[in-house]
Design a protein around this motif. Structure first.
Motif, PDB file in Angstrom:
ATOM      1  N   ASP A   1      14.535  -1.153  -3.708  1.00 35.47           N
ATOM      2  CA  ASP A   1      15.289  -2.147  -2.964  1.00 35.47           C
ATOM      3  C   ASP A   1      14.542  -3.486  -2.977  1.00 35.47           C
ATOM      4  O   ASP A   1      13.506  -3.641  -3.637  1.00 35.47           O
ATOM      5  CB  ASP A   1      15.553  -1.671  -1.540  1.00 35.47           C
ATOM      6  N   GLU A   2      15.038  -4.460  -2.218  1.00 37.85           N
ATOM      7  CA  GLU A   2      14.423  -5.779  -2.214  1.00 37.85           C
ATOM      8  C   GLU A   2      12.998  -5.743  -1.666  1.00 37.85           C
ATOM      9  O   GLU A   2      12.126  -6.477  -2.130  1.00 37.85           O
ATOM     10  CB  GLU A   2      15.277  -6.761  -1.417  1.00 37.85           C
ATOM     11  N   LEU A   3      12.765  -4.878  -0.671  1.00 35.81           N
ATOM     12  CA  LEU A   3      11.411  -4.764  -0.126  1.00 35.81           C
ATOM     13  C   LEU A   3      10.443  -4.277  -1.197  1.00 35.81           C
ATOM     14  O   LEU A   3       9.337  -4.825  -1.352  1.00 35.81           O
ATOM     15  CB  LEU A   3      11.396  -3.812   1.073  1.00 35.81           C
ATOM     16  N   HIS A   4      10.863  -3.254  -1.948  1.00 38.08           N
ATOM     17  CA  HIS A   4      10.005  -2.715  -3.007  1.00 38.08           C
ATOM     18  C   HIS A   4       9.759  -3.770  -4.083  1.00 38.08           C
ATOM     19  O   HIS A   4       8.638  -3.936  -4.569  1.00 38.08           O
ATOM     20  CB  HIS A   4      10.645  -1.468  -3.607  1.00 38.08           C
ATOM     21  N   LYS A   5      10.805  -4.488  -4.454  1.00 34.41           N
ATOM     22  CA  LYS A   5      10.659  -5.535  -5.476  1.00 34.41           C
ATOM     23  C   LYS A   5       9.720  -6.635  -4.997  1.00 34.41           C
ATOM     24  O   LYS A   5       8.928  -7.183  -5.771  1.00 34.41           O
ATOM     25  CB  LYS A   5      12.022  -6.110  -5.828  1.00 34.41           C
TER      26      LYS A   5
ATOM     27  N   ASP B   1      -4.540  -4.758  -8.506  1.00 28.20           N
ATOM     28  CA  ASP B   1      -3.845  -4.841  -7.219  1.00 28.20           C
ATOM     29  C   ASP B   1      -2.988  -3.600  -7.012  1.00 28.20           C
ATOM     30  O   ASP B   1      -2.379  -3.084  -7.959  1.00 28.20           O
ATOM     31  CB  ASP B   1      -2.957  -6.082  -7.158  1.00 28.20           C
ATOM     32  N   THR B   2      -2.908  -3.125  -5.764  1.00 24.40           N
ATOM     33  CA  THR B   2      -2.142  -1.922  -5.463  1.00 24.40           C
ATOM     34  C   THR B   2      -1.434  -2.057  -4.116  1.00 24.40           C
ATOM     35  O   THR B   2      -1.769  -2.924  -3.311  1.00 24.40           O
ATOM     36  CB  THR B   2      -3.049  -0.674  -5.379  1.00 24.40           C
ATOM     37  N   PHE B   3      -0.454  -1.182  -3.903  1.00 19.71           N
ATOM     38  CA  PHE B   3       0.086  -0.972  -2.556  1.00 19.71           C
ATOM     39  C   PHE B   3       0.576   0.472  -2.468  1.00 19.71           C
ATOM     40  O   PHE B   3       0.977   1.065  -3.471  1.00 19.71           O
ATOM     41  CB  PHE B   3       1.201  -1.978  -2.208  1.00 19.71           C
ATOM     42  N   PRO B   4       0.525   1.071  -1.267  1.00 19.86           N
ATOM     43  CA  PRO B   4       0.887   2.488  -1.124  1.00 19.86           C
ATOM     44  C   PRO B   4       2.395   2.693  -1.076  1.00 19.86           C
ATOM     45  O   PRO B   4       3.147   1.830  -0.598  1.00 19.86           O
ATOM     46  CB  PRO B   4       0.240   2.879   0.203  1.00 19.86           C
ATOM     47  N   LEU B   5       2.826   3.841  -1.565  1.00 22.98           N
ATOM     48  CA  LEU B   5       4.220   4.274  -1.443  1.00 22.98           C
ATOM     49  C   LEU B   5       4.304   5.194  -0.232  1.00 22.98           C
ATOM     50  O   LEU B   5       3.734   6.281  -0.240  1.00 22.98           O
ATOM     51  CB  LEU B   5       4.669   5.036  -2.691  1.00 22.98           C
ATOM     52  N   ILE B   6       4.996   4.740   0.801  1.00 23.07           N
ATOM     53  CA  ILE B   6       5.100   5.514   2.031  1.00 23.07           C
ATOM     54  C   ILE B   6       6.554   5.915   2.255  1.00 23.07           C
ATOM     55  O   ILE B   6       7.439   5.054   2.330  1.00 23.07           O
ATOM     56  CB  ILE B   6       4.582   4.705   3.235  1.00 23.07           C
ATOM     57  N   GLY B   7       6.813   7.208   2.317  1.00 25.78           N
ATOM     58  CA  GLY B   7       8.168   7.696   2.524  1.00 25.78           C
ATOM     59  C   GLY B   7       8.572   7.611   3.986  1.00 25.78           C
ATOM     60  O   GLY B   7       7.761   7.315   4.867  1.00 25.78           O
ATOM     61  N   THR B   8       9.838   7.892   4.249  1.00 23.82           N
ATOM     62  CA  THR B   8      10.323   7.870   5.631  1.00 23.82           C
ATOM     63  C   THR B   8       9.641   8.950   6.464  1.00 23.82           C
ATOM     64  O   THR B   8       9.625   8.867   7.694  1.00 23.82           O
ATOM     65  CB  THR B   8      11.846   8.073   5.667  1.00 23.82           C
ATOM     66  N   SER B   9       9.067   9.950   5.815  1.00 23.40           N
ATOM     67  CA  SER B   9       8.319  10.983   6.525  1.00 23.40           C
ATOM     68  C   SER B   9       6.997  10.442   7.060  1.00 23.40           C
ATOM     69  O   SER B   9       6.345  11.086   7.876  1.00 23.40           O
ATOM     70  CB  SER B   9       8.032  12.157   5.588  1.00 23.40           C
TER      71      SER B   9
ATOM     72  N   ASN C   1       1.599  -8.531 -16.882  1.00 26.54           N
ATOM     73  CA  ASN C   1       2.977  -8.131 -16.600  1.00 26.54           C
ATOM     74  C   ASN C   1       3.019  -7.291 -15.335  1.00 26.54           C
ATOM     75  O   ASN C   1       3.243  -6.091 -15.391  1.00 26.54           O
ATOM     76  CB  ASN C   1       3.568  -7.356 -17.782  1.00 26.54           C
ATOM     77  N   SER C   2       2.804  -7.935 -14.186  1.00 29.78           N
ATOM     78  CA  SER C   2       2.753  -7.197 -12.931  1.00 29.78           C
ATOM     79  C   SER C   2       4.126  -6.712 -12.487  1.00 29.78           C
ATOM     80  O   SER C   2       4.232  -5.913 -11.562  1.00 29.78           O
ATOM     81  CB  SER C   2       2.143  -8.074 -11.835  1.00 29.78           C
ATOM     82  N   SER C   3       5.215  -7.183 -13.145  1.00 27.66           N
ATOM     83  CA  SER C   3       6.554  -6.730 -12.786  1.00 27.66           C
ATOM     84  C   SER C   3       6.810  -5.301 -13.258  1.00 27.66           C
ATOM     85  O   SER C   3       7.820  -4.705 -12.899  1.00 27.66           O
ATOM     86  CB  SER C   3       7.614  -7.666 -13.369  1.00 27.66           C
ATOM     87  N   LYS C   4       5.905  -4.748 -14.070  1.00 23.84           N
ATOM     88  CA  LYS C   4       6.043  -3.386 -14.562  1.00 23.84           C
ATOM     89  C   LYS C   4       4.795  -2.601 -14.184  1.00 23.84           C
ATOM     90  O   LYS C   4       3.915  -2.374 -15.013  1.00 23.84           O
ATOM     91  CB  LYS C   4       6.257  -3.373 -16.075  1.00 23.84           C
ATOM     92  N   PRO C   5       4.707  -2.190 -12.927  1.00 24.10           N
ATOM     93  CA  PRO C   5       3.506  -1.479 -12.467  1.00 24.10           C
ATOM     94  C   PRO C   5       3.518  -0.009 -12.865  1.00 24.10           C
ATOM     95  O   PRO C   5       4.493   0.493 -13.451  1.00 24.10           O
ATOM     96  CB  PRO C   5       3.600  -1.629 -10.951  1.00 24.10           C
ATOM     97  N   LEU C   6       2.452   0.671 -12.517  1.00 27.19           N
ATOM     98  CA  LEU C   6       2.362   2.115 -12.681  1.00 27.19           C
ATOM     99  C   LEU C   6       2.487   2.777 -11.321  1.00 27.19           C
ATOM    100  O   LEU C   6       2.057   2.229 -10.311  1.00 27.19           O
ATOM    101  CB  LEU C   6       1.022   2.500 -13.309  1.00 27.19           C
ATOM    102  N   TYR C   7       3.068   3.969 -11.306  1.00 21.55           N
ATOM    103  CA  TYR C   7       3.180   4.775 -10.095  1.00 21.55           C
ATOM    104  C   TYR C   7       2.243   5.965 -10.259  1.00 21.55           C
ATOM    105  O   TYR C   7       2.437   6.803 -11.143  1.00 21.55           O
ATOM    106  CB  TYR C   7       4.623   5.224  -9.889  1.00 21.55           C
ATOM    107  N   ILE C   8       1.221   6.009  -9.420  1.00 20.78           N
ATOM    108  CA  ILE C   8       0.150   7.004  -9.556  1.00 20.78           C
ATOM    109  C   ILE C   8       0.174   7.946  -8.364  1.00 20.78           C
ATOM    110  O   ILE C   8       0.305   7.497  -7.219  1.00 20.78           O
ATOM    111  CB  ILE C   8      -1.221   6.315  -9.643  1.00 20.78           C
ATOM    112  N   SER C   9       0.048   9.225  -8.626  1.00 17.93           N
ATOM    113  CA  SER C   9       0.025  10.199  -7.532  1.00 17.93           C
ATOM    114  C   SER C   9      -0.960  11.321  -7.838  1.00 17.93           C
ATOM    115  O   SER C   9      -1.370  11.533  -8.982  1.00 17.93           O
ATOM    116  CB  SER C   9       1.423  10.773  -7.279  1.00 17.93           C
TER     117      SER C   9
END
Length: 221
Positions: A148-152, A163-171, A185-193
């Motif tokens: 969504d817009e917040l994520h973008k 640079d990083t930021f955490p992915l926090i679910g509604t849980s 190209n920071s518009s194409k980040p990686l999702y690491i878990s």
């Protein structure tokens, strides 16, 4: 039931001596595995495995096998469809070149970001008792996560490499980390878990250490 039993064995903490050093002293080999499908065909795929030395990231071993994927896809249970072929690739490595066994694996899938918090990286890590990291190029929409817009806006806030930021679910759980692996190209980040036997902070640091381009070398190769 089987997935629940396996998920109880996931270790989300560092367990290896080399993980304690900020420069990963003692880490000599990293691996990558992936299952890639032929476009328009969801049954024929290529199971790939590579081993690279670290920190030079030179290819030491590679294995590619065409496989027939017959297990139907079920949301949240991708591992049961794909992990058996990755296990076979790891077993071939252990038989052919046991001295090249990686000390950690990069998995080109989501791990904790899958339903039930147990995806391919977790599944393979537990079955083979291997440290594993899940890496993906796109956001999986679950637990309230969406592009969504917040994520973008959060992605636009990534200004420089690392640079990083955490992915926090509604849980309320931290499901992973979004990382700017390539400052061009920071518009194409990686999702690491986390997969298994590694904490999220170490996972992010190691992925960065394995990047020459956007995608970490064990997966890019």
């Amino acid at each position: 039931r089987e997935q629940s039993q396996l998920s109880a064995s996931v270790v989300e903490e560092d367990t290896e001596e080399w993980q304690k050093d900020p420069n990963f002293a003692g880490l000599q080999r990293v691996g990558g595995v992936d299952l890639s499908y032929i476009k328009g065909d969801d049954t024929n795929a290529c199971a790939s495995l590579v081993v690279l030395n670290f920190p030079a990231l030179e290819v030491l071993y590679e294995d590619c096998q065409m496989v027939a994927v017959n297990t139907p896809y079920m949301a949240g249970f991708l591992a049961f469809r794909e992990v058996p072929f990755l296990v076979e690739a790891v077993q071939r490595l252990q038989q052919k070149e046991p001295g090249l066994k990686p000390q950690v694996w990069h998995i080109s899938f989501y791990s904790d970001l899958l339903s039930a918090g147990f995806g391919v990286a977790c599944h393979l890590g537990v079955l083979m008792d291997l440290p594993c990291i899940g890496v993906a190029k796109n956001l999986l929409q679950m637990d309230g996560l969406c592009r969504d817009e917040l994520h973008k806006e959060q992605i636009r806030s990534l200004q420089k490499e690392g640079d990083t930021f955490p992915l926090i679910g509604t849980s309320g759980k931290v499901l992973g980390m979004v990382s700017c692996g390539d400052c061009t190209n920071s518009s194409k980040p990686l999702y690491i878990s986390v997969g298994h036997k590694v904490c999220l902070e170490t996972a992010v640091h190691l992925v960065k250490s394995c990047c020459r381009y956007r995608i970490p070398e064990p997966i890019r190769q």
